[in-house]
Write an enzyme that holds these catalytic residues in place. Structure first.
Site, mmCIF file in Angstrom:
data_model
loop_
_atom_site.group_PDB
_atom_site.id
_atom_site.type_symbol
_atom_site.label_atom_id
_atom_site.label_comp_id
_atom_site.label_asym_id
_atom_site.label_seq_id
_atom_site.Cartn_x
_atom_site.Cartn_y
_atom_site.Cartn_z
ATOM 1 N N GLU A 110 4.217 6.268 7.189
ATOM 2 C CA GLU A 110 4.011 6.976 5.911
ATOM 3 C C GLU A 110 4.413 8.449 6.033
ATOM 4 O O GLU A 110 4.918 9.037 5.087
ATOM 5 C CB GLU A 110 2.543 6.877 5.473
ATOM 6 C CG GLU A 110 2.145 5.514 4.945
ATOM 7 C CD GLU A 110 2.815 5.145 3.614
ATOM 8 O OE1 GLU A 110 2.823 5.971 2.695
ATOM 9 O OE2 GLU A 110 3.330 3.999 3.519
ATOM 10 N N HIS A 140 5.214 -2.274 7.322
ATOM 11 C CA HIS A 140 5.597 -0.936 7.799
ATOM 12 C C HIS A 140 6.309 -0.983 9.163
ATOM 13 O O HIS A 140 7.053 -0.071 9.499
ATOM 14 C CB HIS A 140 4.348 -0.046 7.954
ATOM 15 C CG HIS A 140 3.827 0.529 6.675
ATOM 16 N ND1 HIS A 140 3.136 -0.210 5.750
ATOM 17 C CD2 HIS A 140 3.889 1.806 6.171
ATOM 18 C CE1 HIS A 140 2.781 0.569 4.727
ATOM 19 N NE2 HIS A 140 3.227 1.783 4.958
ATOM 20 N N SER A 166 0.832 -1.199 0.000
ATOM 21 C CA SER A 166 0.000 0.000 0.000
ATOM 22 C C SER A 166 0.872 1.257 0.000
ATOM 23 O O SER A 166 0.401 2.326 -0.370
ATOM 24 C CB SER A 166 -0.877 0.010 1.250
ATOM 25 O OG SER A 166 -0.037 0.009 2.397
HETATM 26 N N1 DGL Z 1 2.263 -2.692 4.790
HETATM 27 C C1 DGL Z 1 1.049 -3.373 4.578
HETATM 28 C C2 DGL Z 1 0.979 -4.677 5.308
HETATM 29 O O1 DGL Z 1 1.986 -5.340 5.401
HETATM 30 C C3 DGL Z 1 -0.221 -2.540 4.543
HETATM 31 C C4 DGL Z 1 -0.404 -1.556 5.653
HETATM 32 C C5 DGL Z 1 -1.604 -0.652 5.408
HETATM 33 O O2 DGL Z 1 -1.643 -0.002 4.366
HETATM 34 O O3 DGL Z 1 -2.488 -0.593 6.278
HETATM 35 O O4 DGL Z 1 -0.054 -5.106 5.742
#
Ligand code: DGL
Length: 252
Positions: free
Chosen positions: A147, A180, A7
């Site tokens: 982010e 993230h 994302s």
């Molecule tokens: N980084 C993603 C994950 O591993 C998505 C995080 C998101 O956009 O909420 O789930």
């Protein structure tokens, strides 16, 4: 060529691991920042985004899709993977392999609300490892912090502390169930202490990519970055994170 998507910026933690093992592979990395955070969206919408992202990577002619988004893997585990031409490496499977290797018995998973709601981590781990104890905790506040580049200092620390307060005290390991979160590792390590092993599924994910692509990985080492969001802001975040991540990941 390897295809990767997330994302947003979290997928760069997977890309950095891929780069450590496959420096000459060509990679196309897609960040769907027009829809970040994925973790707050309904499963039906996430499945549709997954279908589109896989189709887009297929259209780029990738040899393999190395998933860099747990939330997408979670809905795929629950509802079934959309059809794709290229083979797909599932991040949740990689997490389960990492837990098996570590012989952990009581694990926590921090993940997005959508991932926890899908129950995919618990199902996958329990199916592979009999008797394992799994506690899944949602951490919706963390993706927006990463982010926005708020990863050091008291705001990020307080957000991680709030998540950790919902974890049991006697864990063997904590899995980053969202790509993230590894950039917040100094906070997790300080709050949870030495008794809890922090598991980044991206390490096994990159090892599996290296095995899968042994012959097809020779390229120019070029990464093509594409975002559905603000291109200029994305490029500056990519530069900042891709220069910080190798040092950060090397310390683990
Ligand atoms: N980084 C993603 C994950 O591993 C998505 C995080 C998101 O956009 O909420 O789930």
């Amino acid at each position: 060529m390897i295809g990767c998507f997330d994302s947003g910026l979290g997928g760069l933690t997977v890309l950095a691991r891929i780069r450590q093992l496959l420096p000459t592979a060509d990679v196309v990395f897609f960040a769907d920042q027009a829809h970040v955070p994925y973790g707050d969206r309904p499963h039906a919408e996430l499945l549709e985004l997954l279908r589109k992202n896989l189709a887009w990577l297929d259209a780029q002619g990738v040899d393999a899709i190395v998933m860099a988004c747990n939330t997408s893997c979670a809905v795929a585990e629950r509802y079934g993977w959309p059809v794709a031409r290229a083979p797909i490496l599932d991040l949740i499977e990689s997490a389960a392999m990492a837990v098996e290797r570590g012989e952990f018995r009581r694990v926590g998973v921090v993940a997005t609300a959508a991932t926890v709601g899908a129950g995919s981590y618990g199902r996958t781990l329990r199916a592979r490892i009999s008797g394992i104890d799994v506690v899944e905790v949602p951490a919706p506040a963390l993706v927006p912090l990463v982010e926005s580049g708020t990863i050091q200092g008291p705001i990020a620390r307080a957000a991680v502390a709030e998540v950790c307060a919902h974890l049991p005290l006697d864990l063997d390991a904590l899995i980053y169930g969202c790509t993230h979160y590894p950039v917040l590792e100094p906070h997790f390590a300080e709050i949870l202490g030495d008794g809890v092993t922090l598991v980044d599924p991206a390490i096994v994910q990159a090892q599996r990519a290296a095995e899968l692509l042994a012959d097809a990985s020779a390229g120019n080492g070029r990464t093509t970055f594409v975002t559905s969001g603000d291109d200029r802001a994305f490029r500056s975040s990519v530069n900042r994170m891709m220069s910080a991540l190798p040092t950060m990941l090397a310390t683990r």
